[in-house]
Motif scaffolding. Structure first.
Motif, mmCIF file in Angstrom:
data_model
loop_
_atom_site.group_PDB
_atom_site.id
_atom_site.type_symbol
_atom_site.label_atom_id
_atom_site.label_comp_id
_atom_site.label_asym_id
_atom_site.label_seq_id
_atom_site.Cartn_x
_atom_site.Cartn_y
_atom_site.Cartn_z
ATOM 1 N N UNK A 77 6.758 59.021 20.539
ATOM 2 C CA UNK A 77 5.932 60.023 19.878
ATOM 3 C C UNK A 77 5.046 59.384 18.812
ATOM 4 N N UNK A 78 5.598 58.463 18.095
ATOM 5 C CA UNK A 78 4.830 57.776 17.064
ATOM 6 C C UNK A 78 3.685 56.983 17.666
ATOM 7 N N UNK A 79 3.949 56.291 18.765
ATOM 8 C CA UNK A 79 2.910 55.500 19.410
ATOM 9 C C UNK A 79 1.791 56.381 19.941
ATOM 10 N N UNK A 80 2.169 57.524 20.523
ATOM 11 C CA UNK A 80 1.153 58.434 21.031
ATOM 12 C C UNK A 80 0.265 58.964 19.920
ATOM 13 N N UNK A 81 0.889 59.261 18.791
ATOM 14 C CA UNK A 81 0.090 59.778 17.668
ATOM 15 C C UNK A 81 -0.871 58.730 17.151
ATOM 16 N N UNK A 113 3.695 61.491 10.040
ATOM 17 C CA UNK A 113 3.464 60.109 9.635
ATOM 18 C C UNK A 113 2.769 60.064 8.273
ATOM 19 N N UNK A 114 1.778 60.919 8.071
ATOM 20 C CA UNK A 114 1.080 60.931 6.786
ATOM 21 C C UNK A 114 2.002 61.379 5.664
ATOM 22 N N UNK A 115 2.924 62.278 5.971
ATOM 23 C CA UNK A 115 3.890 62.699 4.952
ATOM 24 C C UNK A 115 4.791 61.540 4.553
ATOM 25 N N UNK A 116 5.151 60.681 5.496
ATOM 26 C CA UNK A 116 5.947 59.502 5.171
ATOM 27 C C UNK A 116 5.175 58.540 4.278
ATOM 28 N N UNK A 117 3.868 58.475 4.469
ATOM 29 C CA UNK A 117 3.052 57.558 3.663
ATOM 30 C C UNK A 117 2.680 58.134 2.307
ATOM 31 N N UNK A 118 2.389 59.414 2.226
ATOM 32 C CA UNK A 118 1.804 60.036 1.035
ATOM 33 C C UNK A 118 2.593 59.664 -0.224
ATOM 34 N N UNK A 119 1.966 58.936 -1.170
ATOM 35 C CA UNK A 119 2.696 58.514 -2.379
ATOM 36 C C UNK A 119 2.748 59.581 -3.460
ATOM 37 N N UNK A 120 2.013 60.671 -3.302
ATOM 38 C CA UNK A 120 1.950 61.685 -4.343
ATOM 39 C C UNK A 120 3.137 62.633 -4.249
ATOM 40 N N UNK A 121 3.365 63.353 -5.349
ATOM 41 C CA UNK A 121 4.432 64.342 -5.428
ATOM 42 C C UNK A 121 3.824 65.735 -5.505
ATOM 43 N N UNK A 413 16.230 55.286 -2.930
ATOM 44 C CA UNK A 413 15.907 54.056 -2.208
ATOM 45 C C UNK A 413 16.071 54.211 -0.697
ATOM 46 N N UNK A 414 17.085 54.940 -0.239
ATOM 47 C CA UNK A 414 17.297 55.090 1.203
ATOM 48 C C UNK A 414 16.145 55.858 1.842
ATOM 49 N N UNK A 415 15.737 56.972 1.221
ATOM 50 C CA UNK A 415 14.621 57.742 1.753
ATOM 51 C C UNK A 415 13.327 56.938 1.725
ATOM 52 N N UNK A 416 13.141 56.134 0.666
ATOM 53 C CA UNK A 416 11.938 55.311 0.587
ATOM 54 C C UNK A 416 11.911 54.274 1.701
ATOM 55 N N UNK A 417 13.051 53.688 2.007
ATOM 56 C CA UNK A 417 13.113 52.707 3.092
ATOM 57 C C UNK A 417 12.788 53.354 4.436
ATOM 58 N N UNK A 418 13.351 54.528 4.673
ATOM 59 C CA UNK A 418 13.073 55.221 5.934
ATOM 60 C C UNK A 418 11.622 55.672 6.007
ATOM 61 N N UNK A 419 11.084 56.141 4.890
ATOM 62 C CA UNK A 419 9.686 56.572 4.886
ATOM 63 C C UNK A 419 8.755 55.392 5.119
ATOM 64 N N UNK A 420 9.105 54.230 4.579
ATOM 65 C CA UNK A 420 8.260 53.060 4.784
ATOM 66 C C UNK A 420 8.155 52.709 6.256
ATOM 67 N N UNK A 421 9.182 53.028 7.027
ATOM 68 C CA UNK A 421 9.155 52.781 8.482
ATOM 69 C C UNK A 421 8.695 54.012 9.264
ATOM 70 N N UNK A 422 8.328 55.079 8.545
ATOM 71 C CA UNK A 422 7.813 56.273 9.214
ATOM 72 C C UNK A 422 8.857 57.041 9.988
ATOM 73 N N UNK A 423 10.095 57.106 9.493
ATOM 74 C CA UNK A 423 11.183 57.708 10.250
ATOM 75 C C UNK A 423 11.666 59.038 9.691
ATOM 76 N N UNK A 424 11.088 59.515 8.588
ATOM 77 C CA UNK A 424 11.528 60.790 8.024
ATOM 78 C C UNK A 424 10.743 61.947 8.615
ATOM 79 N N UNK A 425 11.373 63.089 8.659
ATOM 80 C CA UNK A 425 10.661 64.307 9.049
ATOM 81 C C UNK A 425 9.948 64.875 7.834
ATOM 82 N N UNK A 426 9.079 65.840 8.059
ATOM 83 C CA UNK A 426 8.347 66.466 6.954
ATOM 84 C C UNK A 426 9.322 67.158 6.009
ATOM 85 N N UNK A 427 10.330 67.801 6.552
ATOM 86 C CA UNK A 427 11.320 68.488 5.721
ATOM 87 C C UNK A 427 12.104 67.498 4.872
#
Length: 641
Positions: A77-81, A113-121, A413-427
């Motif tokens: 799914x990530x590759x297709x996007x 994917x953009x939610x995983x990257x977005x650095x803002x709060x 730190x765990x969520x940041x690591x997963x987000x850096x790899x684009x593996x978190x959901x929006x929720x």
């Protein structure tokens, strides 16, 4: 063009998304309507994402994954996007036999994917147009006017011994830099251009006001001791009270920025090594070699009158010297006693280098709050101002930390690591960003390499849990220590800049990182883009600087938008090298140089150009000889038995 003006905003905005950033900027000049559409936050947030190193790293990882014959569904799914989502990625990454998902699925995956990257709060107000500029525009360094020695016939340049930012009350657009000089005077520069020429000196006090003793000259005719070398946090400015505090040896000088005169001069038992931020009405925290004090200017014993002599204004700090005895004896045995004191905090290890104040709640000036102290000891010390000097707890680091800052948002730190790899959901991203907590950011040195550390601080525990045996577990709930990629040399300073973290190291480099502490956004050396920076011996200007650059390193950085709470603004960075002050801007060339403020007199342009070339040649040859001497010293003795 008339047809374009009549199009609905949604269609114009959709067309704009297919343009290059330079073309979008050109479109803004057409009309006010196109200017507003061309500054849309959603548009520039997407542009920032497209040019981010996060996406580049994600593509590289995906390229490795898609090269395998089998592929997990979540990565498919990530590759297709990336391959098909609005120009993101390269369709060649996906095997031709694989069919693209429907548009809704691709859109949802891109949002994830953009939610995983977005650095803002969620509560941050980010101007993404300025954020894109700060991430991609050229960088230049402008050096402020260098003051000269007024007491010398040669009028040689004076070194700036510290730096603090001053924004007068009611003048949010006026930003001044305050710094003590070698001759004991205090200098004010205008870096906003509202009170004079940008980068110029607008005021300077008499000599000798900032010194170990409040006299410009002593009885022997030699100049008094001034601010110590190697002390970074030696200046603290209270913009509301229009006062500045300078740490000079073991003395604390309170200075009036309106009258440019000394208000008070108090002594501490040991040399001052760090000052906290000064903001009324929170007391200033003063760190000496072996102790910590809460200094409230309103409680000083003898402020001195305007017409009194300097000796009358020279006071002893009651909390420090009263501990030595009523006679003021120089016997320090009682102060060195590790038994608890009701007036100061005794340090088991010497050398605090950075002191950070954090509010205990949303109200930053409610008189409560926490004090974090870091330095030449392995742990970050935590105090509660309400129970000072009782130590509330410690956070083990293991590094020698020299600078700290904070974010009013949580860190995991765990969520940041997963987000850096684009593996978190929006929720999951939303849950990680909306939980309560703060982030403590520190930098320093670990085993001769740079160390960038981030600690997620949990909300304030219940008062009953504050005891002498409280552990660090009540202070932190997540830790990240980047000691691999932050820097190959010691990190000297850290600050927030927009939605990124910026650090400086011992090589003169500035590096911007995402808020995960690992993903690099961009880097810069202060020798580049500066007129004062010299060419390499055999190189051309702009590309072949020597490894040491201009020889300058950034000891301290300050963001000029600190007074604006809740709004992320990418403004200039103020840099202090230990000798001079510079202004880092996002432009193709410096706005001014230190020589721009010098009077040329009757010299012709050719003479000025010749003098500059001679100075450049002398500095370049000096650096070459220094590098050769270092090589000779390193090679000396090699091969000898």
């Amino acid at each position: 063009m008339a047809e374009m003006q009549s199009l609905p905003s949604e269609i114009v905005f959709h067309i704009t998304r297919f343009l290059e950033p330079k073309d979008i900027v050109t479109l803004q000049h057409v009309s006010k309507r196109f200017l507003e559409l061309g500054r849309d936050d959603t548009l520039w947030r997407e542009q920032s994402f497209n040019s981010s190193s996060f996406l580049s790293n994600l593509r590289r990882r995906q390229q490795l994954i898609t090269s395998e014959p089998t592929q997990e569904p979540r990565f498919r799914d990530l590759a297709l996007a990336l391959a098909n989502g609005n120009g993101l990625g390269d369709s060649r990454l996906i095997k031709p036999r694989e069919k693209a998902r429907d548009l809704k699925a691709k859109s949802n995956e891109k949002i994830r994917i953009m939610a995983n990257w977005d650095p803002s709060y969620p509560n941050e107000k980010v101007q993404w147009y300025d954020e894109y500029i700060a991430r991609n525009a050229p960088i230049s360094t402008s050096w402020l006017q260098q003051p000269r020695n007024r007491d010398s016939a040669e009028h040689e340049y004076l070194e700036v011994r510290g730096m603090g930012l001053y924004t007068p009350a009611g003048e949010e657009d006026a930003t001044l830099v305050v710094g003590p000089l070698d001759d004991g005077s205090v200098c004010l520069w205008d870096i906003s251009g509202t009170k004079g020429r940008k980068g110029s000196i607008i005021a300077r006090s008499k000599s000798g006001l900032v010194s170990a003793v409040p006299l410009p000259w002593n009885g022997t005719g030699k100049r008094s001791k001034l601010i110590s070398d190697g002390i970074t946090e030696c200046v603290s400015v209270d913009s509301q009270k229009k006062r500045a505090f300078f740490a000079v040896q073991s003395g604390l000088v309170e200075f009036d920025l309106e009258t440019l005169s000394t208000v008070n001069h108090e002594r501490f038992p040991f040399s001052i090594t760090a000052l906290s931020e000064a903001k009324h009405p929170v007391p200033l925290t003063v760190g000496t070699n072996l102790s910590l004090y809460l200094h409230d200017p309103r409680a000083r014993r003898n402020a001195g009158q305007a017409g009194s002599s300097d000796s009358e204004r020279f006071d002893s700090y009651s909390a420090g010297f009263n501990a030595l005895g009523s006679t003021g004896s120089s016997d320090f045995r009682r102060l060195l006693n590790p038994e608890p004191s009701p007036v100061y905090a005794h340090l088991q290890h010497p050398g605090p280098l950075s002191i950070l104040h954090l509010p205990s709640s949303g109200d930053e000036w409610n008189g409560n709050g926490e004090i974090y102290v870091a330095g030449r000891f392995p742990s970050i010390l935590n105090y509660d101002r309400r129970y000072f000097p009782k130590l509330r707890g410690t956070i083990h680091s293991g590094a020698r930390l020299c600078s700290m800052t904070s974010l009013p948002y949580p860190f995991a730190s765990m969520e940041k690591d997963l987000a850096r790899r684009g593996e978190l959901s929006v929720e999951q991203v939303w849950e990680a960003k909306t939980r309560p907590g703060k982030t403590l950011i520190a930098c320093g040195e670990y085993n001769s390499k740079g160390s960038l550390e981030m600690y997620g601080l949990s909300p304030e525990p219940h008062l009953s849990t504050i005891s002498s045996n409280s552990s660090a577990g009540s202070l932190q709930n997540s830790v990240m220590k980047n000691r691999q990629t932050s820097s190959s040399s010691k990190l000297l300073s850290v600050a927030n800049h927009g939605t990124r973290i910026v650090v400086s190291d011992g090589g003169g480099n500035l590096k911007w990182l995402e808020r995960d502490g690992f993903t690099e956004a961009r880097r810069w050396n202060i020798a580049h883009g500066s007129v004062e920076a010299q060419r390499g011996i055999f190189g051309t200007l702009g590309d072949s600087y020597m490894d040491s650059g201009s020889g300058d390193i950034v000891i301290k950085m300050s963001n000029t938008n600190n007074a604006r709470s809740g709004k992320v603004v990418n403004e200039d960075l103020v840099l202090w090298t230990g000798e001079k002050i510079g202004l880092l801007s996002f432009s193709s060339k410096p706005g001014f140089t230190a020589d721009s403020f010098e009077e040329t007199g009757n010299r012709t342009p050719e003479q000025i150009r010749t003098e500059e070339q001679e100075r450049n040649y002398a500095e370049t040859m000096g650096r070459a000889l220094e590098a050769n001497a270092n090589e000779v010293r390193w090679m000396r003795g090699l091969g000898l038995v």
